[in-house]
Design a protein around this motif. Sequence first.
Motif, PDB file in Angstrom:
ATOM      1  N   HIS A  10      42.141  70.136  84.368  1.00 58.15           N
ATOM      2  CA  HIS A  10      42.156  71.542  84.775  1.00 58.15           C
ATOM      3  C   HIS A  10      42.278  71.701  86.273  1.00 58.15           C
ATOM      4  O   HIS A  10      42.853  72.679  86.758  1.00 58.15           O
ATOM      5  N   GLU A 137      33.685  75.932  74.831  1.00 59.14           N
ATOM      6  CA  GLU A 137      33.234  76.588  76.056  1.00 59.14           C
ATOM      7  C   GLU A 137      31.917  76.005  76.560  1.00 59.14           C
ATOM      8  O   GLU A 137      31.666  75.981  77.768  1.00 59.14           O
ATOM      9  N   PRO A 141      33.674  74.120  79.816  1.00 59.88           N
ATOM     10  CA  PRO A 141      34.029  75.509  80.124  1.00 59.88           C
ATOM     11  C   PRO A 141      35.288  75.661  80.971  1.00 59.88           C
ATOM     12  O   PRO A 141      36.092  76.573  80.731  1.00 59.88           O
ATOM     13  N   ASP A 142      35.472  74.787  81.952  1.00 59.72           N
ATOM     14  CA  ASP A 142      36.670  74.890  82.792  1.00 59.72           C
ATOM     15  C   ASP A 142      37.929  74.564  81.993  1.00 59.72           C
ATOM     16  O   ASP A 142      38.965  75.213  82.155  1.00 59.72           O
ATOM     17  N   ALA A 144      38.245  74.927  78.756  1.00 60.06           N
ATOM     18  CA  ALA A 144      38.449  76.034  77.818  1.00 60.06           C
ATOM     19  C   ALA A 144      39.203  77.173  78.489  1.00 60.06           C
ATOM     20  O   ALA A 144      40.164  77.718  77.938  1.00 60.06           O
ATOM     21  N   GLU A 145      38.779  77.544  79.686  1.00 59.68           N
ATOM     22  CA  GLU A 145      39.437  78.635  80.406  1.00 59.68           C
ATOM     23  C   GLU A 145      40.884  78.274  80.726  1.00 59.68           C
ATOM     24  O   GLU A 145      41.790  79.116  80.633  1.00 59.68           O
ATOM     25  N   ASP A 146      41.102  77.025  81.077  1.00 61.04           N
ATOM     26  CA  ASP A 146      42.433  76.550  81.455  1.00 61.04           C
ATOM     27  C   ASP A 146      43.400  76.550  80.275  1.00 61.04           C
ATOM     28  O   ASP A 146      44.536  77.025  80.381  1.00 61.04           O
ATOM     29  N   ALA A 149      43.990  80.059  77.768  1.00 62.49           N
ATOM     30  CA  ALA A 149      44.864  81.084  78.336  1.00 62.49           C
ATOM     31  C   ALA A 149      46.265  81.023  77.743  1.00 62.49           C
ATOM     32  O   ALA A 149      47.006  82.011  77.775  1.00 62.49           O
TER      33      ALA A 149
END
Length: 418
Positions: A10, A137, A141-142, A144-146, A149
């Motif tokens: 990420h 998450e 978490p990072d 997941a966000e990456d 999206a």
Amino acid sequence: MTGSPTTSTHVLHAALIPAPALVDERRTLYRLAAEMFSPGTELSDNFADHPIVRYEIGKALAGHGDVDPALLIQVATMGVRDAGVLVASDPTAAEVLEAPLRIVAPPGVRPEPLTEADGERFESALHIIEEGVRLLEKFAPDMAEDLLAHVSMLAVLKRETSGGLVSASSRYVPGIVLIDEPTLPMEVAEALVHEGAHEKFFDLAIAREFLDESAEDADYFETSWSHAQWPLEQTFAAWHAYSCLAQFNLSVGSEQIGPDSLLVKARERADEIGEWLLKHESDLRADARWLLRGLAGDTVELRGEAAAQSQVDGVTLSSEISDDRHFCLLPDVRHKRAASGRVAVGRAARPPLVFWLDEDASWTLDQWRIDGEAKTLGQMLARAAEEWQVDPVTAAVRLRAALGSLLDFSIVGLLEEH
């Protein structure tokens, strides 16, 4: 290329281009294409993200028919449920999602999506998906966000119809992830990492410098574990997914994994594929090589610095580009600017040509948006030097290169001198 990478996936993705900016660039490209096929069509974010809308536009770009705005509206109204990711829930999903179901199906198999028509069975799967998203998450978490999206929709396949397909995605229908009916939340979390990595790659491949047409003629990679032979695009996509899975595996601790999990094999497979790619990196374009070397542990400069340098080095300057020659924007050119400042350009051909300009060419094309009048290099030079914050000599070299590329792509033309 062994052991854990020194930089997280990420972090490297964000250094190349942050996920929100990449999603915006992808939407920009699809919006431009939709307007070219159907002038006046404006895609909302939901429309621009919808996998079947993107599939229909992709077909048209490949020369297979036109874009029907009414069809786009019809497919985009298919019902979904929010479980941390949007899940296809509409009883008509089998019809609307015919393309991805057909493309990913093993031979002789006709997968059927689980929908609200299946009552409690669908609700149970939806609950497991929610728990799987929460696990992803929680543990990463990072990541997941990456990755999430780029996942626009998830479809669950009825277990008795899937043919053992654990999870799948397709570059022909980007944005949708298909998973077998889950029994454990961890199966969902792993599938979202695996297929989310593919979806990330699909977006990178259309917006950044990853592969070109020559990739189809490159050597094939043969896996040691199944002796399957993969073309370069599939090889890079697999390496990218295994790299993400290997990183995720470091976070999951003692959490129970599914019987078909690839987590414990991911690091070994990523290393094997990565070593082969490093030997064939001349077949990759700049951003793909950068990401490959970054995950291999090499020290890499920021892509922005490298890109700015590449715009000056190795350019071929056209003798036609003198200070006083007038350039005009050609009438069949359409263009759309992303939030990043990059410009997607389309030309009304059959099939249409759609591509990205580099930063200097994007800036140069933007000068015609001011008044649309014919312009000379001399007229643009002072503004270029000021806005690029470079000396006039450097600005002139970069501006000539940008105009040369716009001429080569038939985006601008020279006015005849009288």
